[in-house]
Design a protein around this motif. Structure first.
Motif, PDB file in Angstrom:
ATOM      1  N   GLY A 274      34.961   4.182  33.802  1.00  0.00           N
ATOM      2  CA  GLY A 274      35.530   3.797  35.079  1.00  0.00           C
ATOM      3  C   GLY A 274      35.589   4.972  36.031  1.00  0.00           C
ATOM      4  O   GLY A 274      34.767   5.884  35.982  1.00  0.00           O
ATOM      5  N   ARG A 275      36.585   4.960  36.889  1.00  0.00           N
ATOM      6  CA  ARG A 275      36.697   6.025  37.883  1.00  0.00           C
ATOM      7  C   ARG A 275      37.190   7.310  37.231  1.00  0.00           C
ATOM      8  O   ARG A 275      37.879   7.307  36.200  1.00  0.00           O
ATOM      9  N   ALA A 276      36.858   8.430  37.856  1.00  0.00           N
ATOM     10  CA  ALA A 276      37.361   9.726  37.404  1.00  0.00           C
ATOM     11  C   ALA A 276      38.819   9.874  37.827  1.00  0.00           C
ATOM     12  O   ALA A 276      39.162   9.609  38.984  1.00  0.00           O
ATOM     13  N   VAL A 277      39.673  10.242  36.887  1.00  0.00           N
ATOM     14  CA  VAL A 277      41.104  10.385  37.178  1.00  0.00           C
ATOM     15  C   VAL A 277      41.610  11.800  36.944  1.00  0.00           C
ATOM     16  O   VAL A 277      42.739  12.128  37.328  1.00  0.00           O
ATOM     17  N   GLY A 278      40.807  12.652  36.328  1.00  0.00           N
ATOM     18  CA  GLY A 278      41.221  14.023  36.072  1.00  0.00           C
ATOM     19  C   GLY A 278      40.034  14.960  36.169  1.00  0.00           C
ATOM     20  O   GLY A 278      38.887  14.571  35.932  1.00  0.00           O
ATOM     21  N   ALA A 279      40.285  16.206  36.550  1.00  0.00           N
ATOM     22  CA  ALA A 279      39.234  17.218  36.681  1.00  0.00           C
ATOM     23  C   ALA A 279      39.820  18.571  36.312  1.00  0.00           C
ATOM     24  O   ALA A 279      40.961  18.883  36.670  1.00  0.00           O
ATOM     25  N   ALA A 280      39.054  19.366  35.608  1.00  0.00           N
ATOM     26  CA  ALA A 280      39.553  20.674  35.170  1.00  0.00           C
ATOM     27  C   ALA A 280      38.403  21.652  35.046  1.00  0.00           C
ATOM     28  O   ALA A 280      37.278  21.280  34.699  1.00  0.00           O
ATOM     29  N   THR A 281      38.693  22.914  35.350  1.00  0.00           N
ATOM     30  CA  THR A 281      37.734  23.994  35.087  1.00  0.00           C
ATOM     31  C   THR A 281      38.429  25.104  34.329  1.00  0.00           C
ATOM     32  O   THR A 281      39.646  25.320  34.467  1.00  0.00           O
ATOM     33  N   LEU A 282      37.641  25.801  33.547  1.00  0.00           N
ATOM     34  CA  LEU A 282      38.089  26.973  32.810  1.00  0.00           C
ATOM     35  C   LEU A 282      37.159  28.114  33.170  1.00  0.00           C
ATOM     36  O   LEU A 282      35.948  28.023  32.936  1.00  0.00           O
ATOM     37  N   ARG A 283      37.706  29.165  33.781  1.00  0.00           N
ATOM     38  CA  ARG A 283      36.898  30.337  34.107  1.00  0.00           C
ATOM     39  C   ARG A 283      37.114  31.398  33.034  1.00  0.00           C
ATOM     40  O   ARG A 283      38.232  31.889  32.855  1.00  0.00           O
ATOM     41  N   LEU A 284      36.050  31.726  32.327  1.00  0.00           N
ATOM     42  CA  LEU A 284      36.082  32.736  31.273  1.00  0.00           C
ATOM     43  C   LEU A 284      35.515  34.031  31.821  1.00  0.00           C
ATOM     44  O   LEU A 284      34.392  34.064  32.340  1.00  0.00           O
ATOM     45  N   PHE A 285      36.298  35.093  31.745  1.00  0.00           N
ATOM     46  CA  PHE A 285      35.852  36.386  32.262  1.00  0.00           C
ATOM     47  C   PHE A 285      35.111  37.163  31.179  1.00  0.00           C
ATOM     48  O   PHE A 285      35.541  37.204  30.021  1.00  0.00           O
ATOM     49  N   ASP A 286      34.012  37.780  31.580  1.00  0.00           N
ATOM     50  CA  ASP A 286      33.282  38.611  30.635  1.00  0.00           C
ATOM     51  C   ASP A 286      33.204  40.066  31.082  1.00  0.00           C
ATOM     52  O   ASP A 286      32.516  40.876  30.483  1.00  0.00           O
TER      53      ASP A 286
ATOM     54  N   ASP B 188      48.154   8.515  40.911  1.00  0.00           N
ATOM     55  CA  ASP B 188      48.438   7.226  40.284  1.00  0.00           C
ATOM     56  C   ASP B 188      48.022   7.162  38.811  1.00  0.00           C
ATOM     57  O   ASP B 188      48.180   6.131  38.155  1.00  0.00           O
ATOM     58  N   ALA B 189      47.487   8.291  38.287  1.00  0.00           N
ATOM     59  CA  ALA B 189      47.096   8.331  36.872  1.00  0.00           C
ATOM     60  C   ALA B 189      47.918   9.344  36.087  1.00  0.00           C
ATOM     61  O   ALA B 189      47.601   9.648  34.933  1.00  0.00           O
ATOM     62  N   ARG B 190      48.988   9.860  36.686  1.00  0.00           N
ATOM     63  CA  ARG B 190      49.803  10.870  36.010  1.00  0.00           C
ATOM     64  C   ARG B 190      50.779  10.229  35.023  1.00  0.00           C
ATOM     65  O   ARG B 190      50.997   9.035  35.038  1.00  0.00           O
ATOM     66  N   ARG B 191      51.334  11.084  34.195  1.00  0.00           N
ATOM     67  CA  ARG B 191      52.304  10.687  33.164  1.00  0.00           C
ATOM     68  C   ARG B 191      51.660   9.777  32.120  1.00  0.00           C
ATOM     69  O   ARG B 191      52.314   8.944  31.509  1.00  0.00           O
ATOM     70  N   ARG B 192      50.342   9.957  31.899  1.00  0.00           N
ATOM     71  CA  ARG B 192      49.632   9.182  30.882  1.00  0.00           C
ATOM     72  C   ARG B 192      48.992  10.084  29.826  1.00  0.00           C
ATOM     73  O   ARG B 192      48.207   9.623  29.005  1.00  0.00           O
ATOM     74  N   GLY B 193      49.294  11.381  29.881  1.00  0.00           N
ATOM     75  CA  GLY B 193      48.761  12.301  28.884  1.00  0.00           C
ATOM     76  C   GLY B 193      47.381  12.847  29.190  1.00  0.00           C
ATOM     77  O   GLY B 193      46.804  13.572  28.372  1.00  0.00           O
ATOM     78  N   ILE B 194      46.836  12.530  30.368  1.00  0.00           N
ATOM     79  CA  ILE B 194      45.483  12.960  30.696  1.00  0.00           C
ATOM     80  C   ILE B 194      45.434  14.477  30.903  1.00  0.00           C
ATOM     81  O   ILE B 194      44.509  15.161  30.428  1.00  0.00           O
ATOM     82  N   GLY B 195      46.433  15.012  31.599  1.00  0.00           N
ATOM     83  CA  GLY B 195      46.489  16.454  31.784  1.00  0.00           C
ATOM     84  C   GLY B 195      46.598  17.190  30.459  1.00  0.00           C
ATOM     85  O   GLY B 195      45.976  18.248  30.266  1.00  0.00           O
ATOM     86  N   THR B 196      47.389  16.643  29.534  1.00  0.00           N
ATOM     87  CA  THR B 196      47.535  17.259  28.211  1.00  0.00           C
ATOM     88  C   THR B 196      46.209  17.258  27.467  1.00  0.00           C
ATOM     89  O   THR B 196      45.843  18.243  26.803  1.00  0.00           O
ATOM     90  N   GLN B 197      45.449  16.156  27.568  1.00  0.00           N
ATOM     91  CA  GLN B 197      44.135  16.093  26.932  1.00  0.00           C
ATOM     92  C   GLN B 197      43.194  17.162  27.492  1.00  0.00           C
ATOM     93  O   GLN B 197      42.496  17.853  26.737  1.00  0.00           O
ATOM     94  N   LEU B 198      43.163  17.279  28.816  1.00  0.00           N
ATOM     95  CA  LEU B 198      42.286  18.273  29.439  1.00  0.00           C
ATOM     96  C   LEU B 198      42.703  19.692  29.062  1.00  0.00           C
ATOM     97  O   LEU B 198      41.858  20.541  28.757  1.00  0.00           O
ATOM     98  N   LEU B 199      44.020  19.946  29.088  1.00  0.00           N
ATOM     99  CA  LEU B 199      44.492  21.279  28.724  1.00  0.00           C
ATOM    100  C   LEU B 199      44.123  21.609  27.276  1.00  0.00           C
ATOM    101  O   LEU B 199      43.697  22.727  26.979  1.00  0.00           O
ATOM    102  N   SER B 200      44.251  20.660  26.366  1.00  0.00           N
ATOM    103  CA  SER B 200      43.906  20.902  24.964  1.00  0.00           C
ATOM    104  C   SER B 200      42.443  21.286  24.817  1.00  0.00           C
ATOM    105  O   SER B 200      42.098  22.184  24.027  1.00  0.00           O
ATOM    106  N   ALA B 201      41.574  20.614  25.580  1.00  0.00           N
ATOM    107  CA  ALA B 201      40.153  20.948  25.519  1.00  0.00           C
ATOM    108  C   ALA B 201      39.904  22.366  26.005  1.00  0.00           C
ATOM    109  O   ALA B 201      39.111  23.117  25.411  1.00  0.00           O
ATOM    110  N   MET B 202      40.610  22.780  27.059  1.00  0.00           N
ATOM    111  CA  MET B 202      40.403  24.121  27.598  1.00  0.00           C
ATOM    112  C   MET B 202      41.005  25.185  26.693  1.00  0.00           C
ATOM    113  O   MET B 202      40.425  26.269  26.524  1.00  0.00           O
ATOM    114  N   VAL B 203      42.160  24.899  26.099  1.00  0.00           N
ATOM    115  CA  VAL B 203      42.777  25.852  25.174  1.00  0.00           C
ATOM    116  C   VAL B 203      41.848  26.103  23.992  1.00  0.00           C
ATOM    117  O   VAL B 203      41.630  27.248  23.577  1.00  0.00           O
ATOM    118  N   ALA B 204      41.266  25.036  23.451  1.00  0.00           N
ATOM    119  CA  ALA B 204      40.361  25.192  22.315  1.00  0.00           C
ATOM    120  C   ALA B 204      39.146  26.028  22.689  1.00  0.00           C
ATOM    121  O   ALA B 204      38.705  26.900  21.917  1.00  0.00           O
TER     122      ALA B 204
END
Length: 346
Positions: A71-83, A100-116
């Motif tokens: 469906g539609r995009a509801v979240g966006a994230a970037t991770l800048r890695l310095f070298d 209108d898509a907040r408080r559904r855990g989407i930010g937590t999912q994106l953050l987990s992907a970036m932390v990993a």
């Protein structure tokens, strides 16, 4: 909490990906940063696909599930890695969720992907910026980030700056110093001296932020200018030069005009090298830049800048020129080693 979204790592970033990214960011900023002009699709595509200076950018999109299809995009994230040496322990996070898509855990999912991803790259900490008293501010606190720096953002409407006053400031005598101005890349004759002045910025106040240090050289300052120009922005620099032979860059100020035609210019770096402080060079340089905007870029109607709360000298310089407080943001830092230890199973 709602159904979690599908998280997609986008690599390479297509124009469709950049368009989806821009829609999410525009919706997010309209809610949380209504006083900040959102980026254009062209600007976001250039930022997401262009080369970095001493860094690489990874991107994710979160999509709603629509009957088994995307469906539609509801979240966006970037991770800048310095070298680059001195900052290779860091990564920067930028994360947006549609209101209108907040408080559904989407930010937590994106953050987990970036932390990993950051942990696998050997980073020891993440840095994120959040507007004060915003959902992003609360999100950082809830996810274990530590507030490390307070930034005050200031705005100067150029219609409030009298051209005659700028003439007075810029013609004031500063014995032993002269100005040099350029568009884009620094002239070869000043490249090494300009890099040395950039390196002197390592002493700027950064609160409790573990921001590391950067050693600039001529190649790096040229690369930085190429990145800004390559994404379609206009980079302007005014420097104070001391001496004739073996001239030093005693200080400088940089302004970027997004897309080359934006009404709001963004202040980039401004510094005066420690050995040359106390001569009023900061006001002198910034007044020269404002006069340049008046004369050469009439479409620019305002300039935004940001200063650390404990950088009292630069705040005073900006307030003397007429900048006034616009908003406050916080820089947060997350220690990845501590987070990893907490999440390991017993």
């Amino acid at each position: 909490m709602g159904t979690p979204a599908s998280i997609v790592r986008v690599e390479p970033v297509s124009q469709a990906d950049a368009d989806a990214w821009c829609e999410v960011v525009t919706a997010s900023m309209a809610e949380d940063l209504a006083d900040v002009p959102p980026p254009t699709r062209a600007q976001e595509h250039a930022r997401l696909t262009g080369p970095g200076t001493g860094s690489r950018l990874l991107a994710w999109l979160a999509y709603e599930d629509d009957g088994g299809s995307r469906g539609r995009a509801v979240g966006a994230a970037t991770l800048r890695l310095f070298d680059r040496e001195g900052q290779d322990h860091l990564a920067e996070v930028d994360l947006h969720i549609r209101p209108d898509a907040r408080r559904r855990g989407i930010g937590t999912q994106l953050l987990s992907a970036m932390v990993a991803e950051a942990a696998s790259a050997g980073c020891r900490s993440l840095i994120a910026e959040a507007p004060a008293c915003s959902p992003a501010d609360l999100f950082c606190v809830r996810h274990g980030f530590r507030r490390a720096l307070t930034l005050h953002h200031l705005l100067l409407p150029l219609c409030e700056v009298h051209r005659g006053w700028l003439d007075e400031l810029t013609t004031a005598e500063h014995p032993g110093y002269r100005t040099a101005e350029w568009h884009g890349t620094v002239p070869d004759a000043l490249a090494d001296a300009f890099a040395a002045a950039k390196t002197a910025m390592n002493d700027m106040p950064t609160g409790d932020l573990d921001h590391g240090s950067v050693a600039w050289d001529a190649e790096r300052v040229r690369a930085m200018a190429a990145v800004v120009t390559g994404r379609g922005d206009t980079l302007l620099t005014v420097a104070a030069v001391h001496g004739a032979e073996n001239a030093e860059v005693a200080g400088f100020t940089e302004v970027v005009i997004p897309g080359g035609t934006a009404a709001r210019a963004q202040q980039y770096d401004t510094t005066v090298v420690p050995a040359h402080r106390g001569h009023g060079l900061g006001v002198w340089l910034k007044a020269h830049m404002l006069r340049r905007l008046h004369d050469e870029y009439p479409q620019v109607t305002e300039v935004e800048t940001g200063n650390a709360a404990d950088n009292t000298h630069m705040l005073a310089v900006n307030e003397q020129l007429g900048f006034r407080r616009l908003r406050t943001t916080y820089e947060y830092q997350l220690a990845l080693t501590e987070r990893t230890e907490r999440e390991e199973p017993a």
